[in-house]
Write a protein that holds these residues in place. Sequence first.
Motif, mmCIF file in Angstrom:
data_model
loop_
_atom_site.group_PDB
_atom_site.id
_atom_site.type_symbol
_atom_site.label_atom_id
_atom_site.label_comp_id
_atom_site.label_asym_id
_atom_site.label_seq_id
_atom_site.Cartn_x
_atom_site.Cartn_y
_atom_site.Cartn_z
ATOM 1 N N TRP A 1 52.057 28.506 38.054
ATOM 2 C CA TRP A 1 51.316 29.328 37.105
ATOM 3 C C TRP A 1 50.440 28.391 36.278
ATOM 4 C CZ3 TRP A 1 50.332 34.163 37.627
ATOM 5 C CH2 TRP A 1 49.926 34.961 36.550
ATOM 6 N N GLU B 1 47.123 36.258 47.217
ATOM 7 C CA GLU B 1 47.545 35.283 46.200
ATOM 8 C C GLU B 1 49.060 35.254 46.112
ATOM 9 O OE1 GLU B 1 45.764 35.685 42.297
ATOM 10 O OE2 GLU B 1 43.817 36.201 43.155
ATOM 11 N N TYR C 1 37.225 31.150 45.404
ATOM 12 C CA TYR C 1 36.315 32.062 44.725
ATOM 13 C C TYR C 1 34.937 31.418 44.718
ATOM 14 C CZ TYR C 1 40.053 34.801 42.350
ATOM 15 O OH TYR C 1 41.092 35.625 42.034
ATOM 16 N N TRP D 1 51.422 33.111 44.185
ATOM 17 C CA TRP D 1 51.253 32.125 43.117
ATOM 18 C C TRP D 1 52.271 30.994 43.269
ATOM 19 C CZ3 TRP D 1 51.410 37.163 39.960
ATOM 20 C CH2 TRP D 1 50.153 37.777 40.008
ATOM 21 N N ASN E 1 37.726 41.682 42.352
ATOM 22 C CA ASN E 1 39.013 40.999 42.257
ATOM 23 C C ASN E 1 39.967 41.815 41.400
ATOM 24 O OD1 ASN E 1 40.447 38.288 42.778
ATOM 25 N ND2 ASN E 1 40.798 38.669 40.599
ATOM 26 N N GLU E 2 41.044 42.248 42.018
ATOM 27 C CA GLU E 2 42.082 43.012 41.299
ATOM 28 C C GLU E 2 41.475 44.112 40.435
ATOM 29 O OE1 GLU E 2 44.673 40.310 39.187
ATOM 30 O OE2 GLU E 2 45.807 39.975 41.023
ATOM 31 N N ASN F 1 48.501 40.556 45.560
ATOM 32 C CA ASN F 1 48.609 39.309 44.788
ATOM 33 C C ASN F 1 49.892 39.358 43.966
ATOM 34 O OD1 ASN F 1 45.982 38.770 45.632
ATOM 35 N ND2 ASN F 1 45.058 39.279 43.660
ATOM 36 N N VAL G 1 35.856 36.893 39.089
ATOM 37 C CA VAL G 1 36.912 36.115 39.736
ATOM 38 C C VAL G 1 38.196 35.968 38.910
ATOM 39 C CG1 VAL G 1 35.267 34.843 41.149
ATOM 40 C CG2 VAL G 1 36.003 33.862 38.975
ATOM 41 N N CYS G 2 38.174 36.274 37.651
ATOM 42 C CA CYS G 2 39.354 36.051 36.798
ATOM 43 C C CYS G 2 39.644 34.551 36.744
ATOM 44 C CB CYS G 2 40.552 36.849 37.288
ATOM 45 S SG CYS G 2 41.874 36.909 36.081
ATOM 46 N N ALA G 3 40.663 34.093 37.508
ATOM 47 C CA ALA G 3 40.837 32.662 37.831
ATOM 48 C C ALA G 3 40.992 31.721 36.640
ATOM 49 C CB ALA G 3 39.670 32.177 38.700
ATOM 50 N N GLU G 4 41.303 32.278 35.431
ATOM 51 C CA GLU G 4 41.411 31.392 34.258
ATOM 52 C C GLU G 4 40.128 30.577 34.087
ATOM 53 O OE1 GLU G 4 44.264 33.269 35.288
ATOM 54 O OE2 GLU G 4 44.501 31.500 36.546
ATOM 55 N N TYR H 1 48.787 23.909 38.118
ATOM 56 C CA TYR H 1 49.398 25.117 38.690
ATOM 57 C C TYR H 1 50.727 24.863 39.407
ATOM 58 C CZ TYR H 1 48.328 30.065 39.283
ATOM 59 O OH TYR H 1 48.303 31.432 39.155
ATOM 60 N N TYR I 1 48.012 30.550 46.134
ATOM 61 C CA TYR I 1 47.131 30.442 44.967
ATOM 62 C C TYR I 1 47.936 29.700 43.908
ATOM 63 C CZ TYR I 1 43.864 31.613 41.256
ATOM 64 O OH TYR I 1 42.938 31.535 40.239
HETATM 65 C C1 GAL Z 1 45.439 36.880 39.420
HETATM 66 C C2 GAL Z 1 43.941 36.697 39.550
HETATM 67 C C3 GAL Z 1 43.600 35.227 39.719
HETATM 68 C C4 GAL Z 1 44.310 34.409 38.674
HETATM 69 C C5 GAL Z 1 45.801 34.687 38.727
HETATM 70 C C6 GAL Z 1 46.596 33.947 37.697
HETATM 71 O O1 GAL Z 1 45.774 38.115 38.956
HETATM 72 O O2 GAL Z 1 43.461 37.428 40.660
HETATM 73 O O3 GAL Z 1 42.222 35.066 39.635
HETATM 74 O O4 GAL Z 1 43.806 34.735 37.444
HETATM 75 O O5 GAL Z 1 46.024 36.022 38.490
HETATM 76 O O6 GAL Z 1 46.471 32.600 37.881
#
Ligand code: GAL
Length: 839
Positions: free
Chosen positions: A259, A254, A78, A256, A184-185, A234, A121-124, A316, A293
Amino acid sequence: MGFGVLRQNMFVLLLLLLSSWVCSVTSSVSYDNKAIIVNGQRRILMSGSIHYPRSTPEMWPDLIQKAKDGGLDVIQTYVFWNGHEPSPGKYYFEDRYDLVRFIKLVQQAGLLFHLRIGPYVCAEWNYGGFPVWLKYVPGIEFRTDNEPFKAAMQKFTEKIVSMMKAEKLFQTQGGPIILSQIENEFGPVEWEIGAPGKAYTKWAAEMAIGLNTGVPWVMCKQDDAPDPVINTWNGFYSEFFKPNSNKKPKMWTENWTGWFTEFGGAVPQRPAEDLAFSVVRFIQIGGSFVNYYMYHGGTNFGRTAGGPFIATSYDYDAPIDEFGLIREPKWGHLRDLHKAIKLCEPALVSADPTVSSLGNNQEAHVFRSSSGCAAFLANYDTSSSTKVTFGNQQYDLPPWSISILPDCKTAVYNTARLGAQSSQKKMIPVGSAFSWQSFNEETASSEDDNTFSNNGLWEQVNVTGDASDYLWYMTDVNIASNEGFLKNGQDPLLTIWSAGHALQVFINGQLAGTVYGQLDNPKLTFSNNVKLRVGVNKISLLSIAVGLPNVGTHFEKWNAGVLGPVTLKGLDEGTRDLSKQKWSYKIGLKGEALSLHTVSGSSSVEWVQGSLMPKKQPMTWYKTIFSAPGGNDPLALDMSTMGKGLVWINGQSIGRHWPGYIARGNCGACNYAGTYSDKKCKTNCGEPSQRWYHVPRSWLNPSGNLLVVFEEWGGDPTGISLVKRTTGSVCADIFEGQPTLKNWRMISSGNANRLQPKAHLWCPPGQKISQIKFASYGLPQGTCGSFREGSCHAHKSYDAFQRNCVGKESCSVAVASEVFGGDPCPDSSKKLSVEAVCS
Ligand code: GAL
């Protein structure tokens, strides 16, 4: 003009035409329904997210190399708007935010790039990447059909795209960027907000396309992404995903790998077997781009963690751990997977799969074309392994697994059979104990400098602008000398409703209590009987933000801080509402204003040391000077004796510490088989959600390093230690006859005999195998670190390892009966488990 000259000119023209044609073939990115087409070639691309500000520039080359060695083709990140534009029009692209340097390092490593500009970006990440000043642009509403928002978003997106163009970083300019992302989403948000959301999606896509980057754009989780933007998926799994047009490839932006951790939550882990299984399920339906991701999650340094309550570690459970070390077996299992997938690439990019049933819960996906044949044999059963017949051969399929056959005959990989070793990491104290000095952060009072007042309660972020986590709310309460409670001893009840995220309550300078919320409910209530005296009582509330929200519809409207009501019950008048009376405010801590975290700031006050130092006192600053330990092992601070606060090294913030927040829930056993979710396979229950805090090596000098800790709760700094992260032991868990990539090499070099799989063990550079802690060929049980013998055990299990491994950096031993002194149970299918200590 003579004929010769004309001919010469024609020739030059032809050459020019030819070279421009060659150019367009050698540097182009397009796509069709099968795949992204890079330089005229369809590609199956494996990609991984590494967020540049979550590590240091000094770590980048090594992270990128480990990604390359792990078989990735693409690095994805991002772009973090609030890091790059801390105040309107003032840009920052240095140090951890040196995006161009990061992309150029990826290019130098020979990898491609996926640039997710967002800019949401969300991304925490704090506030989902938006600068907090954006909230105060007049008339703004985030992520909808709103002119001020769209103007700001376009300006930043253009800024990034023009920077990339100026540096020639798009693939069509000879650079590594083959894809970009806008938004993003947004799909789920659009679904909720309707028409303005739809208009915004269309606008965002058109705006992006208008920037003429020469490479495709994606929108993730956006079913209605307008052509030519590719909609991508994602999630933990992606086998049902279809793009919105049969002209677009199936792309998974993404997957994952684990988490994120929240303070107060257990630490999630996703088994490597399930992660590999999810990838192959996508590849076998024709998926052609998978991004992990995160591939390296890293650290939320400073106050970059989103939230509220996102932990400082963004490890993560990724294939490369927070500290930059490869995580085994995940990294190695995926590396082997990528090799196996690459062997199938010619068939994958040229054929569509045909699917046939191999049993109730078993399937074959076959890609056959003139370029080759590749097959994937899947067993979706979550508990039973099975034997299937495919072609003229039989194949063993463990539960919840897929075998890969790059020639439609030879199984070279099974998602549930690890060829890679696993390893156990240790945190070992290094250097001598810290010698601390302390400074008391006094409770703020309305008479302090830089306070201001108002009748009533204010929302926190509107006051602080997020310049600090801390905001003091202060008010006075008058108690008449004839109040009944003074005689009957029934202290009045103070109740405070706050929108979050944490609160310390002080009455006349004494701590009266601490309360805090949690990720799914940041609100909190303090309700305690409090000691009040006759006359004026000073109530000081320290409201603490723990990262601004990064996700949701209208997350920009979330509030923080003491919004009230604030009441005092049990007075002669009944209940007194304090909410509307005069409140004074003070942004940040005194120590913050004095910059106690810096060398110059910290020398501006008197610190207390030795026996004069108060013990376990809340609201205290601590400092010490230390030398960097030798070697290259990653470093961390063990903060287990502390409560909550902030930590700096040489003026740089390593993030919020909160080991006092203990992980909720029951962790239990973890079985790789069966659908994974972030609720499954958790660890650390009953322990601090985060105990260790990464100290980047590059932030240290050989000696004279300043470590400063601000502690809110009253933890004991004498328990803080510097630790290094090393490998304690390594394990292998190999089944006899399991598929291995070596089989492929043997067969392609004309040797049709199947090889026995081998157990490979290796310690990291600088360490050697010093001891074999466990070895059993037969039916051993347990996992790395807790193996035990089962009902069948070959009595010479240890010998081969003692002989071949001890004293060496690495070794391998074939998994076959004859190696371990004969078959201990001929009727059972056996495996080998081994654990070796690295010293
Ligand atoms: C997704 C989002 C990412 C991140 C992930 C959880 O939905 O696009 O930016 O937040 O969730 O780690």
